[in-house]
Write a protein that holds these residues in place. Structure first.
Motif, PDB file in Angstrom:
ATOM      1  N   LEU A 175      84.080  54.875  65.316  1.00  0.00           N
ATOM      2  CA  LEU A 175      82.809  54.583  64.643  1.00  0.00           C
ATOM      3  C   LEU A 175      82.747  53.078  64.396  1.00  0.00           C
ATOM      4  N   VAL A 176      81.756  52.396  64.998  1.00  0.00           N
ATOM      5  CA  VAL A 176      81.583  50.953  64.830  1.00  0.00           C
ATOM      6  C   VAL A 176      80.389  50.721  63.907  1.00  0.00           C
ATOM      7  N   VAL A 177      80.645  50.107  62.740  1.00  0.00           N
ATOM      8  CA  VAL A 177      79.597  49.872  61.741  1.00  0.00           C
ATOM      9  C   VAL A 177      79.351  48.365  61.663  1.00  0.00           C
ATOM     10  N   ASP A 178      78.196  47.920  62.218  1.00  0.00           N
ATOM     11  CA  ASP A 178      77.901  46.478  62.279  1.00  0.00           C
ATOM     12  C   ASP A 178      76.381  46.319  62.332  1.00  0.00           C
ATOM     13  N   ASP A 179      75.835  45.447  61.493  1.00  0.00           N
ATOM     14  CA  ASP A 179      74.383  45.275  61.471  1.00  0.00           C
ATOM     15  C   ASP A 179      73.888  44.369  62.597  1.00  0.00           C
ATOM     16  N   ALA A 180      74.816  43.658  63.270  1.00  0.00           N
ATOM     17  CA  ALA A 180      74.419  42.775  64.372  1.00  0.00           C
ATOM     18  C   ALA A 180      74.497  43.546  65.684  1.00  0.00           C
ATOM     19  N   ALA A 181      73.355  43.714  66.352  1.00  0.00           N
ATOM     20  CA  ALA A 181      73.306  44.502  67.588  1.00  0.00           C
ATOM     21  C   ALA A 181      74.212  43.928  68.665  1.00  0.00           C
ATOM     22  N   ALA A 182      74.228  42.581  68.804  1.00  0.00           N
ATOM     23  CA  ALA A 182      75.063  41.965  69.842  1.00  0.00           C
ATOM     24  C   ALA A 182      76.540  42.219  69.576  1.00  0.00           C
ATOM     25  N   SER A 183      76.914  42.129  68.313  1.00  0.00           N
ATOM     26  CA  SER A 183      78.313  42.366  67.953  1.00  0.00           C
ATOM     27  C   SER A 183      78.706  43.819  68.203  1.00  0.00           C
ATOM     28  N   GLY A 187      88.881  53.172  77.203  1.00  0.00           N
ATOM     29  CA  GLY A 187      88.829  54.637  77.279  1.00  0.00           C
ATOM     30  C   GLY A 187      88.397  55.334  76.014  1.00  0.00           C
ATOM     31  N   HIS A 188      87.923  54.582  75.027  1.00  0.00           N
ATOM     32  CA  HIS A 188      87.499  55.197  73.774  1.00  0.00           C
ATOM     33  C   HIS A 188      86.021  55.589  73.824  1.00  0.00           C
ATOM     34  N   ARG A 189      85.680  56.596  73.043  1.00  0.00           N
ATOM     35  CA  ARG A 189      84.274  56.939  72.828  1.00  0.00           C
ATOM     36  C   ARG A 189      83.788  56.146  71.617  1.00  0.00           C
ATOM     37  N   VAL A 190      82.593  55.590  71.701  1.00  0.00           N
ATOM     38  CA  VAL A 190      82.092  54.708  70.650  1.00  0.00           C
ATOM     39  C   VAL A 190      80.825  55.310  70.042  1.00  0.00           C
ATOM     40  N   VAL A 191      80.787  55.304  68.700  1.00  0.00           N
ATOM     41  CA  VAL A 191      79.596  55.745  67.963  1.00  0.00           C
ATOM     42  C   VAL A 191      79.120  54.547  67.154  1.00  0.00           C
ATOM     43  N   PRO A 192      78.070  53.805  67.615  1.00  0.00           N
ATOM     44  CA  PRO A 192      77.616  52.602  66.913  1.00  0.00           C
ATOM     45  C   PRO A 192      76.563  52.928  65.857  1.00  0.00           C
ATOM     46  N   VAL A 193      76.672  52.331  64.671  1.00  0.00           N
ATOM     47  CA  VAL A 193      75.654  52.445  63.615  1.00  0.00           C
ATOM     48  C   VAL A 193      75.455  51.059  63.008  1.00  0.00           C
ATOM     49  N   ALA A 194      74.293  50.853  62.365  1.00  0.00           N
ATOM     50  CA  ALA A 194      73.906  49.513  61.935  1.00  0.00           C
ATOM     51  C   ALA A 194      74.070  49.257  60.452  1.00  0.00           C
ATOM     52  N   SER A 195      74.446  50.272  59.650  1.00  0.00           N
ATOM     53  CA  SER A 195      74.550  50.044  58.205  1.00  0.00           C
ATOM     54  C   SER A 195      75.522  51.054  57.595  1.00  0.00           C
ATOM     55  N   ALA A 196      75.870  50.796  56.345  1.00  0.00           N
ATOM     56  CA  ALA A 196      76.736  51.728  55.625  1.00  0.00           C
ATOM     57  C   ALA A 196      76.038  53.067  55.428  1.00  0.00           C
ATOM     58  N   GLY A 197      74.738  53.032  55.139  1.00  0.00           N
ATOM     59  CA  GLY A 197      73.997  54.280  54.964  1.00  0.00           C
ATOM     60  C   GLY A 197      74.007  55.122  56.221  1.00  0.00           C
TER      61      GLY A 197
END
Length: 535
Positions: free
Chosen positions: A10-18, A30-40
């Motif tokens: 789980l990648v939690v980062d408000d910067a889309a590029a990051s 080889g990892h599966r990534v679940v990106p989200v933009a905020s703590a909420g």
């Protein structure tokens, strides 16, 4: 490493590029990534995954999130039991002082990254966080399973019957494997004692033919072989629907043997075994061994109980002997609790001066108690040839018990009945006194008392009373009425009231009292009822 690859991050980062850059590095590894933009969004995603039962393996959390700091998000995750084990790695592109890094660790984070970082460093930190979390979770799970095993062994060792033992072991096996379970103990006499977990009992009722089929399978395992045996029985050989209704499935049998070679089997569905941690199989083996160890004395006691009951039944016939001028009925009921062997007895002997009757109880519950019961009964009959007076007999039995069994005591009530006159002479040694039941619907105890046999104390003179043709004389052991937590005087009054209301006749009196008091008793029961025979 291969075992850390393929994890979900789980990648939690408000910067889309990051988020994109971090995701690209992780996906290449080889990892599966679940990106989200905020703590909420992270909390919402985790809540959704909790409902499906699958959390990410690790969370990479930016320190400077817009709705709450990454430190606070980590603190909230660690404070909730469902997400407390989720490893958290903080990262930031801004320069932070060492104290800020310490804040991340104090919040429960596993590591801290300064980005941009080399892909190898990011991958190594993720691998280390996942590996550490898995080791911690595995250790905690093992502790939980060891605790379950310990609790189950305590329950197994506390079992008083083989059925209780098998049931406790089956419930423990089900908790260890998270699947239905059954446990079988095959006695030397060929009897099968079984128990099932509650989960299995809720889904399908135990079937006698299925259990017989399992017993035949168990008998094929070489008896007396050392150690435990882990065996897989293919579905075609295992009863269909044994663990789950209508399902044909392989079964895993873990067998251990008692010192005498009796097999103890823990059975679980193989499908459930494949999804459990590897160390669970070893814990089930330890459970099987502990169950076999606990079963050994119960199996020996089973044999001892059989010998004692055979002894008691051989000397306590179901039918009372015939005596001129008397009608008599007798009853003997072993304790309902399988681990209890009592020393209750009755006796009826013809003497030149009348019919001698006695009811007694040797203290203790063992084969020794049953053996001493036989000795007292034989001694009573032998002594009565010389002198049938109840007082003399009580004294001689007292001396005999002191001489041959100084550590034992016994109670006995002895009555000498003259059929022609109805005269009754009673000596009581610590026993329930006889009850005279009148035809008019009344009953009273004979006032006869005295110390137990085996104490060597002075004894009062026997009590004399007269039995009328319409009266019945009842003699019982305390197993009929004694109840834990109830004063004996209250139980005696209940017995007196029930006897007074019983139908006429000695047989009806015994049957009525057994119906009122004789169910699920913890001690043996002996009754003797007599009355003068008219004409």
């Amino acid at each position: 490493m291969a075992d850390e690859a393929g994890t979900t991050v789980l990648v939690v980062d408000d910067a889309a590029a990051s988020r994109y850059a971090m995701g690209a590095v992780l996906r290449r590894a080889g990892h599966r990534v679940v990106p989200v933009a905020s703590a909420g969004e992270a909390l919402a995603e985790l809540d959704l995954r909790l409902r499906s039962g699958v959390l990410p393996d690790v969370a990479l959390v930016d320190v400077g999130l817009p709705d709450m700091s990454g430190f606070e998000l980590c603190r909230r995750l660690k404070a909730q039991p469902p997400t407390a084990a989720l490893p958290v790695v903080h990262f930031s592109a801004a320069a932070f002082a060492p104290s800020d890094r310490c804040r991340g660790l104090d919040a429960g984070g596993e590591a801290y990254l300064t980005v941009p970082a080399e892909p190898e460093e990011i991958q190594a930190v993720v691998r280390a966080a996942v590996r550490g979390a898995r080791m911690r979770n595995g250790a905690e799970a093992l502790v939980r399973r060891l605790t379950l095993l310990s609790e189950t062994i305590v329950d197994v060792q506390a079992a008083r019957t083989l059925e209780e033992l098998a049931g406790a072991a089956a419930e423990g096996a089900a908790r260890l494997t998270r699947s239905p379970a059954a446990v079988f103990v095959l006695g030397e006499d060929g009897d099968l004692y079984s128990g099932t977990s509650r989960a299995r009992a809720r889904t399908t009722l135990p079937d006698a033919s299925a259990h017989d089929a399992v017993a035949r399978l168990i008998r094929r395992i070489p008896a007396g072989a050392p150690g435990e045996h882990d065996t897989v029985v293919p579905a075609p050989l295992w009863p269909t629907g044994f663990f789950r209704p209508g399902v044909s499935e392989d079964a895993r049998l873990v067998l251990a043997h008692t010192e005498a070679g009796a097999p103890v089997c823990v059975a679980t569905p193989l499908r459930g075994s494949r999804t459990t941690p590897p160390d669970t199989a070893g814990l089930v083996s330890r459970l099987a061994q502990a169950t076999a160890f606990a079963a050994q004395p119960l199996l020996l006691y089973k044999v001892e109980r059989h010998v004692a009951l055979t002894l008691q039944h051989s000397f306590l016939p179901k039918q009372a002997p015939e005596f001129p001028g008397l009608e008599m009925a007798v009853r003997y009921v072993p304790a309902s609790r399988q681990t209890e062997i009592g020393g209750d007895f009755y006796a009826a002997v013809s003497t030149p001066t009348g019919v001698l009757t006695a009811v007694g109880d040797v203290a203790g519950h063992s084969l020794d108690a049953a053996t001493v019961m036989v000795e007292i009964r034989h001694a009573l009959r032998a002594y009565a040839v010389e002198n049938p007076d109840p007082g003399v007999l009580a004294e001689r039995l007292d001396r005999m018990l002191q001489h041959y069994h100084p550590d034992l005591t016994a109670t006995v009530c002895i009555a000498l009945v003259e059929p022609g006159t109805g005269r009754v002479r009673v000596a009581n040694a610590g026993h329930i006194p006889p009850l005279i039941v009148r035809e008019a619907g009344d009953a009273e105890y004979v006032k006869a008392s005295g110390p137990l046999l085996g104490l060597g104390l002075d004894r009062p003179e026997p009590t004399e009373t007269v039995l009328w043709p319409t009266d019945r004389l009842l003699m019982v052991t305390d197993g009929l009425i004694e109840t834990r937590g109830t004063d004996l005087s209250v139980s005696l009054e209940h017995l007196r009231t029930a006897a007074a209301g019983a139908p006429l006749g000695t047989v009806a009196l015994c049957d009525t009292l057994l119906h009122c008091f004789g169910r699920d008793r913890e001690d043996d029961i002996a009754l003797l009822a007599l009355r003068l025979r008219l004409g």
